[in-house]
Design a protein around this motif. Structure first.
Motif, PDB file in Angstrom:
ATOM      1  N   TYR A  10     -15.461 -22.261  14.394  1.00 15.64           N
ATOM      2  CA  TYR A  10     -14.174 -22.071  14.830  1.00 15.64           C
ATOM      3  C   TYR A  10     -13.442 -23.348  15.424  1.00 15.64           C
ATOM      4  O   TYR A  10     -12.348 -23.414  15.516  1.00 15.64           O
ATOM      5  CB  TYR A  10     -14.310 -20.933  15.908  1.00 15.64           C
ATOM      6  CG  TYR A  10     -14.491 -19.565  15.238  1.00 15.64           C
ATOM      7  CD1 TYR A  10     -13.923 -18.951  14.192  1.00 15.64           C
ATOM      8  CD2 TYR A  10     -15.834 -19.252  15.728  1.00 15.64           C
ATOM      9  CE1 TYR A  10     -14.273 -17.705  13.670  1.00 15.64           C
ATOM     10  CE2 TYR A  10     -16.298 -17.893  15.081  1.00 15.64           C
ATOM     11  CZ  TYR A  10     -15.528 -17.326  14.036  1.00 15.64           C
ATOM     12  OH  TYR A  10     -15.999 -15.961  13.388  1.00 15.64           O
ATOM     13  N   ASP A  35      -5.541 -16.922  13.046  1.00 20.20           N
ATOM     14  CA  ASP A  35      -4.999 -15.439  13.582  1.00 20.20           C
ATOM     15  C   ASP A  35      -3.555 -15.668  13.941  1.00 20.20           C
ATOM     16  O   ASP A  35      -3.271 -16.594  14.792  1.00 20.20           O
ATOM     17  CB  ASP A  35      -5.872 -14.753  14.870  1.00 20.20           C
ATOM     18  CG  ASP A  35      -5.573 -13.736  15.306  1.00 20.20           C
ATOM     19  OD1 ASP A  35      -4.615 -13.517  16.267  1.00 20.20           O
ATOM     20  OD2 ASP A  35      -6.050 -12.726  14.889  1.00 20.20           O
ATOM     21  N   LYS A  42      -9.878 -18.266  11.706  1.00 21.08           N
ATOM     22  CA  LYS A  42     -10.350 -17.052  11.425  1.00 21.08           C
ATOM     23  C   LYS A  42     -12.005 -17.314  11.059  1.00 21.08           C
ATOM     24  O   LYS A  42     -12.590 -16.615  10.529  1.00 21.08           O
ATOM     25  CB  LYS A  42      -9.698 -16.075  10.569  1.00 21.08           C
ATOM     26  CG  LYS A  42      -8.633 -15.582  11.230  1.00 21.08           C
ATOM     27  CD  LYS A  42      -7.803 -14.531   9.948  1.00 21.08           C
ATOM     28  CE  LYS A  42      -6.872 -13.576  10.930  1.00 21.08           C
ATOM     29  NZ  LYS A  42      -6.393 -12.770   9.873  1.00 21.08           N
TER      30      LYS A  42
END
Length: 82
Positions: A10, A35, A42
Motif C-alpha cells: 500500500y 480509494d 487499493k
C-alpha cells in the motif's frame, strides 16, 4: 500494452512502479488506484508501456516476483466489461 499490477504494497507510489517497469522499456503511464474517500492505495495499479514486446517481457519476468515485500501479480489488462 496496458498491464494490471496487483498485490501491491500500500506504500507503493507511481514513481516506484515506473522505475521498476522502465528497466524493461518505455513506460507511458502509471496509475495507482486509490480509494475515493481516504485517498489510500487499493493495492493495484495500471501500467502502460509503449512496446507490447517490452510489456510481455516485463510480465514474464516480474509476475510472481517480490516488490517492496509483496509478491506481484502482473498480467495484461483487459477492457472493462459493461
Amino acid at each position: 500494452m496496458n498491464m494490471y499490477v496487483g498485490n501491491l504494497n500500500y506504500r507503493v507510489k507511481e514513481g516506484d512502479l515506473e522505475q521498476a517497469m522502465s528497466a524493461y522499456g518505455v513506460v507511458t503511464s502509471v496509475k495507482v488506484i486509490k480509494d475515493r474517500e481516504t485517498g489510500k492505495s487499493k493495492g493495484f495499479a495500471f501500467v502502460e508501456m509503449e512496446d507490447d514486446q517490452d510489456a510481455a517481457k516485463a510480465i514474464n519476468e516480474l509476475n510472481g516476483s517480490e516488490f517492496m515485500g509483496r509478491q506481484l501479480v502482473i498480467k495484461e489488462a483487459l477492457p472493462k466489461r459493461m
